[in-house]
Structure formats: C-alpha cells, structure tokens
Scaffold this active site. Structure first.
Site, PDB file in Angstrom:
ATOM      1  N   GLU A   1       4.317  23.752  -5.062  1.00  0.00           N
ATOM      2  CA  GLU A   1       3.771  24.753  -4.116  1.00  0.00           C
ATOM      3  C   GLU A   1       4.217  26.180  -4.431  1.00  0.00           C
ATOM      4  O   GLU A   1       4.043  27.065  -3.610  1.00  0.00           O
ATOM      5  CB  GLU A   1       4.177  24.380  -2.680  1.00  0.00           C
ATOM      6  CG  GLU A   1       3.327  23.280  -2.077  1.00  0.00           C
ATOM      7  CD  GLU A   1       3.216  23.369  -0.548  1.00  0.00           C
ATOM      8  OE1 GLU A   1       3.427  24.451   0.018  1.00  0.00           O
ATOM      9  OE2 GLU A   1       2.919  22.331   0.060  1.00  0.00           O
TER      10      GLU A   1
ATOM     11  N   HIS B   1      -2.081 -10.552  -7.103  1.00  0.00           N
ATOM     12  CA  HIS B   1      -2.933  -9.644  -7.864  1.00  0.00           C
ATOM     13  C   HIS B   1      -4.413  -9.953  -7.594  1.00  0.00           C
ATOM     14  O   HIS B   1      -4.743 -11.005  -7.030  1.00  0.00           O
ATOM     15  CB  HIS B   1      -2.623  -9.788  -9.350  1.00  0.00           C
ATOM     16  CG  HIS B   1      -1.352  -9.083  -9.742  1.00  0.00           C
ATOM     17  ND1 HIS B   1      -0.910  -8.994 -11.041  1.00  0.00           N
ATOM     18  CD2 HIS B   1      -0.430  -8.430  -8.980  1.00  0.00           C
ATOM     19  CE1 HIS B   1       0.229  -8.317 -11.074  1.00  0.00           C
ATOM     20  NE2 HIS B   1       0.547  -7.970  -9.834  1.00  0.00           N
TER      21      HIS B   1
ATOM     22  N   ASP C   1      10.415  32.336   1.651  1.00  0.00           N
ATOM     23  CA  ASP C   1       9.532  31.730   2.669  1.00  0.00           C
ATOM     24  C   ASP C   1      10.305  30.854   3.641  1.00  0.00           C
ATOM     25  O   ASP C   1       9.811  30.572   4.727  1.00  0.00           O
ATOM     26  CB  ASP C   1       8.455  30.863   2.003  1.00  0.00           C
ATOM     27  CG  ASP C   1       7.483  31.685   1.166  1.00  0.00           C
ATOM     28  OD1 ASP C   1       7.670  32.912   1.107  1.00  0.00           O
ATOM     29  OD2 ASP C   1       6.560  31.102   0.567  1.00  0.00           O
TER      30      ASP C   1
ATOM     31  N   ARG D   1       0.430  17.175   1.099  1.00  0.00           N
ATOM     32  CA  ARG D   1       1.861  16.828   1.137  1.00  0.00           C
ATOM     33  C   ARG D   1       2.029  15.338   1.407  1.00  0.00           C
ATOM     34  O   ARG D   1       2.845  14.667   0.780  1.00  0.00           O
ATOM     35  CB  ARG D   1       2.580  17.641   2.214  1.00  0.00           C
ATOM     36  CG  ARG D   1       2.725  19.104   1.845  1.00  0.00           C
ATOM     37  CD  ARG D   1       3.425  19.882   2.941  1.00  0.00           C
ATOM     38  NE  ARG D   1       3.647  21.262   2.540  1.00  0.00           N
ATOM     39  CZ  ARG D   1       4.220  22.175   3.301  1.00  0.00           C
ATOM     40  NH1 ARG D   1       4.620  21.866   4.520  1.00  0.00           N
ATOM     41  NH2 ARG D   1       4.395  23.404   2.852  1.00  0.00           N
TER      42      ARG D   1
ATOM     43  N   CYS E   1      -2.507  -8.922 -16.241  1.00  0.00           N
ATOM     44  CA  CYS E   1      -1.103  -8.808 -16.656  1.00  0.00           C
ATOM     45  C   CYS E   1      -0.663 -10.083 -17.368  1.00  0.00           C
ATOM     46  O   CYS E   1      -1.176 -11.172 -17.116  1.00  0.00           O
ATOM     47  CB  CYS E   1      -0.209  -8.523 -15.457  1.00  0.00           C
ATOM     48  SG  CYS E   1      -0.127  -9.878 -14.288  1.00  0.00           S
TER      49      CYS E   1
ATOM     50  N   GLU F   1      -6.855 -10.839  -9.480  1.00  0.00           N
ATOM     51  CA  GLU F   1      -7.395 -12.056 -10.090  1.00  0.00           C
ATOM     52  C   GLU F   1      -7.044 -13.286  -9.243  1.00  0.00           C
ATOM     53  O   GLU F   1      -7.851 -14.197  -9.060  1.00  0.00           O
ATOM     54  CB  GLU F   1      -6.821 -12.266 -11.501  1.00  0.00           C
ATOM     55  CG  GLU F   1      -7.146 -11.174 -12.505  1.00  0.00           C
ATOM     56  CD  GLU F   1      -6.126 -10.036 -12.503  1.00  0.00           C
ATOM     57  OE1 GLU F   1      -5.642  -9.633 -11.418  1.00  0.00           O
ATOM     58  OE2 GLU F   1      -5.820  -9.543 -13.597  1.00  0.00           O
TER      59      GLU F   1
ATOM     60  N   THR G   1      10.942  31.020  -3.824  1.00  0.00           N
ATOM     61  CA  THR G   1      10.072  30.567  -2.725  1.00  0.00           C
ATOM     62  C   THR G   1      10.910  29.973  -1.602  1.00  0.00           C
ATOM     63  O   THR G   1      10.673  30.252  -0.414  1.00  0.00           O
ATOM     64  CB  THR G   1       9.056  29.521  -3.242  1.00  0.00           C
ATOM     65  OG1 THR G   1       8.297  30.133  -4.268  1.00  0.00           O
ATOM     66  CG2 THR G   1       8.134  29.037  -2.141  1.00  0.00           C
TER      67      THR G   1
ATOM     68  N   LEU H   1       8.562  22.421   4.170  1.00  0.00           N
ATOM     69  CA  LEU H   1       7.931  21.540   3.184  1.00  0.00           C
ATOM     70  C   LEU H   1       7.674  20.126   3.708  1.00  0.00           C
ATOM     71  O   LEU H   1       7.614  19.180   2.935  1.00  0.00           O
ATOM     72  CB  LEU H   1       8.761  21.487   1.880  1.00  0.00           C
ATOM     73  CG  LEU H   1       9.007  22.830   1.186  1.00  0.00           C
ATOM     74  CD1 LEU H   1       9.866  22.634  -0.070  1.00  0.00           C
ATOM     75  CD2 LEU H   1       7.693  23.510   0.796  1.00  0.00           C
TER      76      LEU H   1
HETATM   77  C1  AOF Z   1      -3.198  -7.413 -12.700  1.00  0.00           C
HETATM   78  N1  AOF Z   1      -3.849  -7.469 -11.515  1.00  0.00           N
HETATM   79  O1  AOF Z   1      -4.169  -6.833  -9.405  1.00  0.00           O
HETATM   80  C2  AOF Z   1      -2.513  -5.717 -10.643  1.00  0.00           C
HETATM   81  C3  AOF Z   1      -1.876  -5.610 -11.909  1.00  0.00           C
HETATM   82  O2  AOF Z   1       5.295  -6.880 -10.036  1.00  0.00           O
HETATM   83  P1  AOF Z   1       3.885  -7.381 -10.143  1.00  0.00           P
HETATM   84  O3  AOF Z   1       3.836  -8.839 -10.558  1.00  0.00           O
HETATM   85  O4  AOF Z   1       3.044  -7.114  -8.933  1.00  0.00           O
HETATM   86  O5  AOF Z   1       3.214  -6.610 -11.394  1.00  0.00           O
HETATM   87  C4  AOF Z   1       2.956  -5.245 -11.318  1.00  0.00           C
HETATM   88  C5  AOF Z   1       2.275  -4.791 -12.595  1.00  0.00           C
HETATM   89  O6  AOF Z   1       1.117  -5.583 -12.836  1.00  0.00           O
HETATM   90  C6  AOF Z   1       1.803  -3.351 -12.526  1.00  0.00           C
HETATM   91  O7  AOF Z   1       2.779  -2.440 -12.962  1.00  0.00           O
HETATM   92  C7  AOF Z   1       0.618  -3.377 -13.478  1.00  0.00           C
HETATM   93  O8  AOF Z   1       1.031  -3.318 -14.823  1.00  0.00           O
HETATM   94  C8  AOF Z   1       0.038  -4.771 -13.209  1.00  0.00           C
HETATM   95  N2  AOF Z   1      -0.909  -4.697 -12.091  1.00  0.00           N
HETATM   96  N3  AOF Z   1      -2.258  -6.438 -12.893  1.00  0.00           N
HETATM   97  O9  AOF Z   1      -3.441  -8.230 -13.591  1.00  0.00           O
HETATM   98  C9  AOF Z   1      -3.550  -6.688 -10.472  1.00  0.00           C
HETATM   99  N4  AOF Z   1      -2.152  -4.920  -9.597  1.00  0.00           N
HETATM  100 ZN    ZN Z   2      -1.687  -9.802 -12.747  1.00  0.00          ZN
END
Ligand code: AOF
Ligand code: ZN
Length: 372
Positions: free
Chosen positions: A309, A68, A224, A208, A95, A70, A220, A228
């Site tokens: 569409e 992530h 058409d 798309r 998270c 952080e 459609t 798609l």
């Molecule tokens: C954060 N920092 O950069 C992101 C977050 O399966 P994981 O561990 O990758 O978790 C995915 C979930 O984490 C995603 O659905 C969202 O709630 C959060 N994303 N959180 O602290 C991040 N990408």
């Molecule tokens: Zn995280």
C-alpha cells in the site's frame, strides 16, 4: 472428443471451493462415461461423434486437508463399474504423493480409469509433472490442454508462489489528478492528504481481506499512521509487515498499539518489542534488491500474498524489479499542486480495466502469467 467442454466444467466446479481450500489450489474434476450403452435419458451426444458421453461424476476440492477433487468425483459415481470405460477430466494435474491425503494417481489406477485429461500441470515441486509420468508409466492415456492459461489463472497465487518462490504481489496506491500520492509542508516533509472518497475505502478493505499480508514502508507508517486492518468488509485482517530498516518507528503507532492483527517489522537493527502481537525480524545485511525481502517473506514466514500500500519508494522498487502480479491505482478528482509524486509505471503500461466509484477512478491490471 470435446475436451474443452468438460475442462471448463472443471473450472466451474473448482471455483465452488472458495476460501476454504487455501493454501491448496482450487481444483475441479468431471468423470465422463463413453459408450454405446450409455446411461439412458441423461446422456447427450457430443457434436461430430457417434459415441454417447455422459457425465457420471463431479467433484471439487472444498476444504484444506479434506478430499481432493478426483476423490470427490469418484465418490459421486453410483456405478463404479463404469469407471473403466470413462475419462476423468481434472483442472490440475493429479497429485502423486502422500500429503494430507493419499495420491490421486493411485485412485485413478485402483479404479482402472483409462484416460485422464488435465488443464494445467501442478507447479508444486512434489508433483510438477510426476503425476503425468506416473500415470503414463502405468498405461493411462494422459492428455494435456493445449492452452493451460485459464487453469493457471484460476490459481494465480498458488502458481506464483511455486514458480517464483515469492508471495503474490498486488500494488495499490491513490493519486490526485496531477499525479501526487501525498502533500509536502513548507519544510518539504511529506504530509497526508485525503485523495479518494468513502466507496474506495470499502473496496480497499476488501482487498485487505483477500490478502495474507499487507506491507508498507517506514515513511508511510510514520506519516499516515495507518492501522492497516480490514474494518469495512467481511473477512479477516491481513498480517501487517512494516519495513523499518533503521528501527526508528515510534511504539505509539497504530500498527503497534492496535492488536487487531499481527505486525511483523523487518529491520537491520535488534529492537525490543513491547507488544506480543508484534514480531521483529533482523535482516543483516539489509536485503537488496526488494526481491530478497519478498523471497524471505515466502520462504521463511510462509506469506503467500502481499498487498503493498505504499509509499512511493517501496512501490517504485517493486515496479522497477518487475516482481508484481496486479496493480490497482485509484485516482481522486482533486489536484494537490505539489507533493510526493506517485510511482512511475513501466513505459507502455496499459491498465485493462477501469471503473468509477463516485467521483474516483479505479484502474486495474492483472499480469498475464507466463510460467515457462
Ligand atoms: C489434486 N487434486 O483437488 C488438489 C490437489 O496435503 P494434500 O494431500 O491436500 O495435498 C496438497 C497438494 O495437492 C497441493 O499443494 C497441490 O499440489 C495438490 N492439490 N491435487 O490432485 C486436488 N487440491
Ligand atoms: Zn490429489
């Protein structure tokens, strides 16, 4: 402290994530060290503050399943001892649960980062404020941006999916100068009419490519006989979704014979599929209103975005139900005289963006997301 300055840097970083982050959100993080003994040379003084603040780390979520934002930001800090006198800015709430990766809240506590500034709360029910609560309960000073809208806008699809439990919906159609999306023959049967030129085609194929699925109604598909698929823009094909309530569409249609992309047919009648790329889902009773079909697509089939569409009926149902996030209307320069009328937009609807492609107009609008 100029929080917005650093939060906007988080937005820039988050955007670097590109398609690889999907279905995770784009997230950026910046770590700012504050102190009188700030890193020499590279620091800058925040206006109105006697304190010197220096960005000592940056990161963004690059790839689904990988670290992530952080984690990347902390990893980029050379001298980790500075973290205990720093603020971490993140475009999305950190998270607080174990998914593919460990909780970012624990990372913040482990490194004793005393302050967190967040752009927007994470709408994922597994987080949804619990990241903020957990950090505060452990003595971290947490600040939320006054206006979360730019941080919501960065991840429009992710927010719509979690808030409304439906795919992100884009409506698209092309109409003539006199407002028709197709013609009619002498018996009143709808006929296909070319309305816009070639440049519009590439633009549509780009749309798309950027949606998870593409959906059309039965008429459609029959009149058409569209494929798609995306043939004119780099990227993949969307999953094709056909609403064929009575299960009457002939197997000779391109969406059945052309195996370039998966096709999903929704009907209320059990019908056999002759093609391995075509999946059929029986829905009894037939869901009404349209919101139920959209909820099914998201909840049962995990479809996160749909480009609708046509035809006029399906577009009108979605417009009337108000469950759409973006509208793109093309207008050709010719007139048809009589035919199938285009969808009627809500009273006072105003597109906010217009551009011209050759002789055709494109009008667009993204809904302002109010997610409270
Ligand atoms: C954060 N920092 O950069 C992101 C977050 O399966 P994981 O561990 O990758 O978790 C995915 C979930 O984490 C995603 O659905 C969202 O709630 C959060 N994303 N959180 O602290 C991040 N990408
Ligand atoms: Zn995280």
């Amino acid at each position: 402290m100029n929080h917005l300055h650093y939060l906007h840097r988080c937005l820039q970083l988050a955007r670097l994530g590109g398609q690889g982050a999907f279905p995770n959100p784009h997230v950026g993080a910046v770590i700012v060290y504050h102190g009188p003994n700030s890193v020499k040379g590279s620091g800058f003084r925040v206006q109105g503050s006697s304190e010197q603040s220096v960005i000592i780390g940056e990161g963004y979520h690059k790839q689904y399943g990988s670290a992530h934002a952080e984690v990347m930001a902390v990893a980029s800090v050379k001298d980790k001892s500075l973290l205990k006198d720093s603020t971490i800015y993140v475009s999305l709430e950190p998270c607080s649960y174990h998914g593919n990766t460990p909780p970012c809240t624990d990372l913040i506590l482990t490194h004793k980062i005393p302050r967190v500034v967040i752009g927007g709360l994470d709408p994922n029910p597994q987080v949804a404020g619990s990241g903020v609560d957990y950090l505060r309960a452990h003595g971290v000073d947490v600040t939320l941006a006054d206006d979360p809208s730019p941080f919501i806008d960065l991840n429009r699809r992710f927010f719509v999916n979690h808030y409304y439990k439906r795919p992100y919906i884009t409506l698209k159609w092309a109409e003539s100068q006199d407002g028709y999306i197709g013609g009619r023959d002498s018996e009143g049967t709808p006929t296909q009419v070319a309305i816009t030129g070639n440049n519009v085609k590439a633009f549509v194929h780009r749309m798309r490519a950027s949606h998870h699925a593409i959906m059309v109604g039965k008429t459609t598909a029959a009149i058409d006989d569209p494929s798609l698929t995306n043939r004119l823009y780099p990227g993949g094909n969307p999953t094709r979704i056909i609403l064929d309530r009575k299960g009457v569409l002939p197997p000779s249609l391109r969406v059945f014979t052309d195996a370039q992309a998966p096709t999903i047919v929704l009907s209320e009648k059990e019908t056999k599929s002759a093609f391995p790329h075509v999946k059929r889902h029986v829905m009894v009773p037939w869901p009404a209103p349209i919101e139920e079909i959209l909820a099914f697509l998201y909840t049962d089939l995990r479809i996160s975005s749909v480009l609708i569409e046509g035809g006029a009926n399906l577009l009108q149902q979605v417009l009337d139900a108000g469950c759409y996030d973006e509208v793109v209307r093309f207008q050709g320069k010719g007139e048809i005289g009589q035919g199938v009328a285009g969808p009627v937009l809500p009273r006072d609807y105003a597109f906010d963006h217009h551009l011209m492609m050759d002789q055709d107009w494109v009008s667009m609008k993204k809904r302002v997301l109010s997610l409270s």
